[in-house]
Design an enzyme around this catalytic site. Structure first.
Site, mmCIF file in Angstrom:
data_model
loop_
_atom_site.group_PDB
_atom_site.id
_atom_site.type_symbol
_atom_site.label_atom_id
_atom_site.label_comp_id
_atom_site.label_asym_id
_atom_site.label_seq_id
_atom_site.Cartn_x
_atom_site.Cartn_y
_atom_site.Cartn_z
ATOM 1 C CB ALA A 77 -11.323 -4.614 4.965
ATOM 2 N N GLY A 121 -12.350 -7.688 9.180
ATOM 3 C CA GLY A 121 -13.389 -8.206 8.297
ATOM 4 C C GLY A 121 -13.394 -9.733 8.212
ATOM 5 C CD GLU A 124 -16.007 -6.556 10.994
ATOM 6 O OE1 GLU A 124 -15.239 -6.421 10.018
ATOM 7 O OE2 GLU A 124 -16.520 -5.597 11.576
ATOM 8 C CD GLU A 144 -11.691 -4.056 12.459
ATOM 9 O OE1 GLU A 144 -11.390 -4.362 13.635
ATOM 10 O OE2 GLU A 144 -12.398 -4.761 11.734
HETATM 11 N N1 CAA Z 1 -4.928 -6.001 3.877
HETATM 12 C C1 CAA Z 1 -4.022 -6.028 2.879
HETATM 13 N N2 CAA Z 1 -2.916 -6.800 2.899
HETATM 14 C C2 CAA Z 1 -2.740 -7.582 3.992
HETATM 15 C C3 CAA Z 1 -3.644 -7.618 5.065
HETATM 16 C C4 CAA Z 1 -4.791 -6.771 4.977
HETATM 17 N N3 CAA Z 1 -5.750 -6.761 5.915
HETATM 18 N N4 CAA Z 1 -3.195 -8.477 5.990
HETATM 19 C C5 CAA Z 1 -2.037 -8.978 5.511
HETATM 20 N N5 CAA Z 1 -1.769 -8.444 4.309
HETATM 21 C C6 CAA Z 1 -0.611 -8.699 3.442
HETATM 22 C C7 CAA Z 1 0.635 -8.002 3.962
HETATM 23 O O1 CAA Z 1 0.658 -6.643 3.550
HETATM 24 C C8 CAA Z 1 1.706 -8.846 3.325
HETATM 25 O O2 CAA Z 1 1.817 -8.464 1.975
HETATM 26 P P1 CAA Z 1 3.302 -8.169 1.329
HETATM 27 O O3 CAA Z 1 3.972 -9.517 1.342
HETATM 28 O O4 CAA Z 1 2.987 -7.663 -0.030
HETATM 29 O O5 CAA Z 1 3.966 -7.186 2.238
HETATM 30 C C9 CAA Z 1 1.124 -10.249 3.351
HETATM 31 O O6 CAA Z 1 -0.291 -10.077 3.475
HETATM 32 C C10 CAA Z 1 1.602 -11.077 4.526
HETATM 33 O O7 CAA Z 1 1.331 -10.330 5.711
HETATM 34 P P2 CAA Z 1 2.468 -10.037 6.832
HETATM 35 O O8 CAA Z 1 3.811 -9.959 6.208
HETATM 36 O O9 CAA Z 1 2.004 -8.850 7.621
HETATM 37 O O10 CAA Z 1 2.341 -11.396 7.675
HETATM 38 P P3 CAA Z 1 2.721 -11.607 9.221
HETATM 39 O O11 CAA Z 1 2.682 -13.076 9.440
HETATM 40 O O12 CAA Z 1 3.949 -10.854 9.573
HETATM 41 O O13 CAA Z 1 1.519 -10.903 10.040
HETATM 42 C C11 CAA Z 1 -0.802 -10.405 10.498
HETATM 43 C C12 CAA Z 1 0.228 -11.431 9.965
HETATM 44 C C13 CAA Z 1 -0.616 -10.225 12.019
HETATM 45 C C14 CAA Z 1 -2.193 -10.968 10.221
HETATM 46 C C15 CAA Z 1 -0.597 -9.045 9.787
HETATM 47 O O14 CAA Z 1 -0.574 -9.277 8.374
HETATM 48 C C16 CAA Z 1 -1.678 -8.032 10.060
HETATM 49 O O15 CAA Z 1 -1.695 -7.442 11.108
HETATM 50 N N6 CAA Z 1 -2.601 -7.815 9.085
HETATM 51 C C17 CAA Z 1 -3.609 -6.780 9.169
HETATM 52 C C18 CAA Z 1 -4.741 -7.177 10.102
HETATM 53 C C19 CAA Z 1 -5.757 -6.054 10.211
HETATM 54 O O16 CAA Z 1 -5.467 -4.951 10.662
HETATM 55 N N7 CAA Z 1 -7.001 -6.329 9.796
HETATM 56 C C20 CAA Z 1 -8.100 -5.395 9.851
HETATM 57 C C21 CAA Z 1 -8.296 -4.740 8.527
HETATM 58 S S1 CAA Z 1 -9.490 -3.428 8.588
HETATM 59 C C22 CAA Z 1 -11.009 -4.185 8.449
HETATM 60 O O17 CAA Z 1 -11.111 -5.388 8.362
HETATM 61 C C23 CAA Z 1 -12.193 -3.249 8.452
HETATM 62 C C24 CAA Z 1 -13.532 -3.916 8.582
HETATM 63 O O18 CAA Z 1 -14.024 -4.125 9.658
HETATM 64 C C25 CAA Z 1 -14.287 -4.269 7.392
#
Ligand code: CAA
Length: 270
Positions: A77, A121, A124, A144
């Site tokens: 998400a 998500g 999921e 999460e």
């Molecule tokens: N939401 C919004 N933006 C996201 C994102 C997310 N889930 N995942 C990545 N991005 C964005 C980053 O903010 C970044 O944007 P900017 O260039 O503007 O800074 C861009 O995508 C590239 O990401 P990274 O620079 O972080 O890339 P990386 O290769 O260094 O890392 C990653 C990759 C490990 C996937 C890391 O991006 C990450 O940990 N992402 C979040 C994963 C996460 O926590 N997901 C769960 C979300 S909560 C959810 O999903 C709730 C539910 O159950 C419905």
């Protein structure tokens, strides 16, 4: 009353985050927000819902494949959209329930072709599909917990049913990512293929399913899904009735006759 058919490719011409491509009777949907690693923002989930509605209405579509980019199926998400929300915001808009769950209610077969990150998500969404085909590069996780929340789109429920309590707890409570090989060993994914073969393999699987008798495919899908909703004896009773119902389709006679006469079956989908 007949529902108006709508070409999913035409619907997707107006979408920003979903690309749709026709491969005969299969529609390939590509999540197209690679700059944010296909983070599932409101617009993306809304567009996905609209395109899936159209695939359901279009009789010429027999199966759907959802994929992402090489680096990310979907990284979850959209955290930037969620960060300012309050309980009352998410409760009143019925966040997740109101806009995310369409893949899980699609009656046609739907396959997730996962490359790179499938997190939160994203994992999921993949689990809402009927089966997951993973590229060797795929990484699954429910991170999460690392951002102060818990899975909200089925991660505690579908994952536990797919891989059992201990593995699900490991992933949900630690946020640990697993690779494609571990996901396959756990039974989360059906097959692992080379990265460059992911989409062609997923479309080939979808095409194979699409070429069987359509009512039999829908009956079979409904029956497997029933296993997750009921007791064994009720599930077996349901399966038996669906099995009996298959004998009311033309496909049953055609499929068996084709076998006996050593020819290829030609299904009317009736
Ligand atoms: N939401 C919004 N933006 C996201 C994102 C997310 N889930 N995942 C990545 N991005 C964005 C980053 O903010 C970044 O944007 P900017 O260039 O503007 O800074 C861009 O995508 C590239 O990401 P990274 O620079 O972080 O890339 P990386 O290769 O260094 O890392 C990653 C990759 C490990 C996937 C890391 O991006 C990450 O940990 N992402 C979040 C994963 C996460 O926590 N997901 C769960 C979300 S909560 C959810 O999903 C709730 C539910 O159950 C419905």
């Amino acid at each position: 009353m007949t529902t108006k058919q709508q070409d999913p490719i035409k619907v997707a011409e107006n979408t920003e985050y979903i690309l749709a491509e026709r491969r005969d009777s299969v529609v390939l949907l590509t999540l197209n927000r690679s700059k944010a690693l296909n983070a599932l923002c409101d617009s993306l989930t809304q567009e996905l819902t609209e395109v899936l509605d159209a695939t359901e209405r279009d009789d010429s579509v027999a199966a759907v494949v959802i994929t992402g980019s090489a680096k990310a199926f979907a990284a979850g998400a959209d955290i930037k959209e969620m960060q300012p929300k309050t309980f009352v915001d998410v409760y009143l808009e019925d966040f997740i329930t109101s806009s995310w769950e369409r893949p899980s209610t699609v009656r046609k077969p739907i396959i997730a072709a996962v490359s790179g990150y499938a997190l939160g998500g994203g994992a999921e969404l993949a689990m809402m599909c009927d089966l997951i085909i993973a590229a060797e590069s795929a990484k699954f996780g429910q991170p999460e917990i690392t951002i102060g929340i818990l899975p909200g789109a089925g991660g505690t429920q579908r994952l536990a049913r797919a891989v059992g309590k201990s593995k699900a707890m490991d992933m949900v409570l630690t946020g640990r990512m697993i690779d494609a090989a571990e996901a396959e060993r756990m039974g989360l994914v059906a097959r692992v293929v080379a990265d460059e073969e992911l989409v062609s393999e997923a479309v080939a699987v979808a095409t194979k399913i699409a070429n069987f008798s359509k009512p039999a495919v829908l009956l079979a899908k409904e029956s497997v899904n029933r296993a997750f909703e009921t007791t064994l004896s009720e599930g077996l009773r349901f399966e038996r009735r669906m099995f009996h119902a298959a004998f009311a389709t033309e496909g049953q006679n055609e499929g068996m006759d084709a076998f006996i006469n050593k020819r290829e079956a030609r299904y009317s989908d009736r």
